[in-house]
Scaffold this active site. Sequence first.
Site: not given
Length: 333
Positions: A22-23, A87, A160
């Site tokens: 997405f990003i 990313l 995470y």
Amino acid sequence: MNVDTTPGNGTKRSLITGGAGFIGSHLTEHLLNLGHEVVVLDDLSTGSEDNLAGFRDHPRLRFVCGSVCDFDAVESCMAGVEAIYHLAAAVGVFTILSKPLESLHTNLKGTEMVLEAARRHEVPILMASTSEVYGKNNSEQLSEGEDRIIGSPLVSRWSYAEAKALDETLVFLYSQEWGVRSVIVRLFNTVGPRQSGRYGMVIPRFVAQAIAGEPLTVFGDGQQIRSFCHVFDVVPALVALLEDEASHGTVYNLGSSEALSITTLAQKIIAATGSRSEIVKIPYEEAYGPGFEDMLRRVPDCARARGQIDFQPRHSLQQIINSVIAEHRAARG
Ligand code: UDP
């Protein structure tokens, strides 16, 4: 965004790991628009070639399907690269909870491999970290120096945060011990076109539910606070930070300070879609499984990025909601 299709001429070449996410796909498009050459490395686990659809055949884009955990794959992307945007990661609360071991492995090993490539090739790197590293710290506005308040390492959600925090330390130590030029960004909730609700993200999920006339599923009591930033505000900031050498060697929050509760968010989305959907509250245990812990408040203080690169989100929450609604309506035809 419109993509300029003129071929590059001695332009800068950047590697974007997770560039089909997405990003990452918005960053890819943005760098192509700036005239850069872009190499995308993505294993298409949560990313998708559909995210690159508008510019997949761009003459300055090279797509490599591979994992950041595979050092040879990373190395195969490095020729002529002058900047790395890292990313690639296992993303979304649903992903982290359903594949905890694989997620931990990707998030730890992947960063180490990419950092090693940055070191060998002496290329500056931006590492996308997350506001999750603050854990249960409920400060009014979280600034970069705040302590982390993390639950038990046996609660999957925190793995995470643990992995990303360790990634940050790795980046920091590679900078200190090897002189790798680096920037860390802690992304707060980021929203915009191409974001899928499949991995848990709340705005695309609520918008899809509202448009379909289904109940909006608010998890917990709905009083948890978040702030949402448009991906179009975040992406130029990533480039500005990596290109500004004075930004290197530190960590920056990137997000919006327009905060609201998840119940209020659901109400706004119902109003903006004109939907007759109701709001249903679902206990966390039912939504995410036993032992889940959420963060009650997560709002950034972005003074550091504002001071350094004049970071100022320009899209309001209402604009963000409207743009996600428009995208979902267009996709439904
Ligand atoms: N959430 C919700 N309903 C959904 C999806 C998410 O109430 O269908 C809540 C989630 O529990 C969290 C907030 O919305 O409190 C933001 O969730 P998201 O996964 O988008 O991002 P997070 O801030 O948890 O990383």
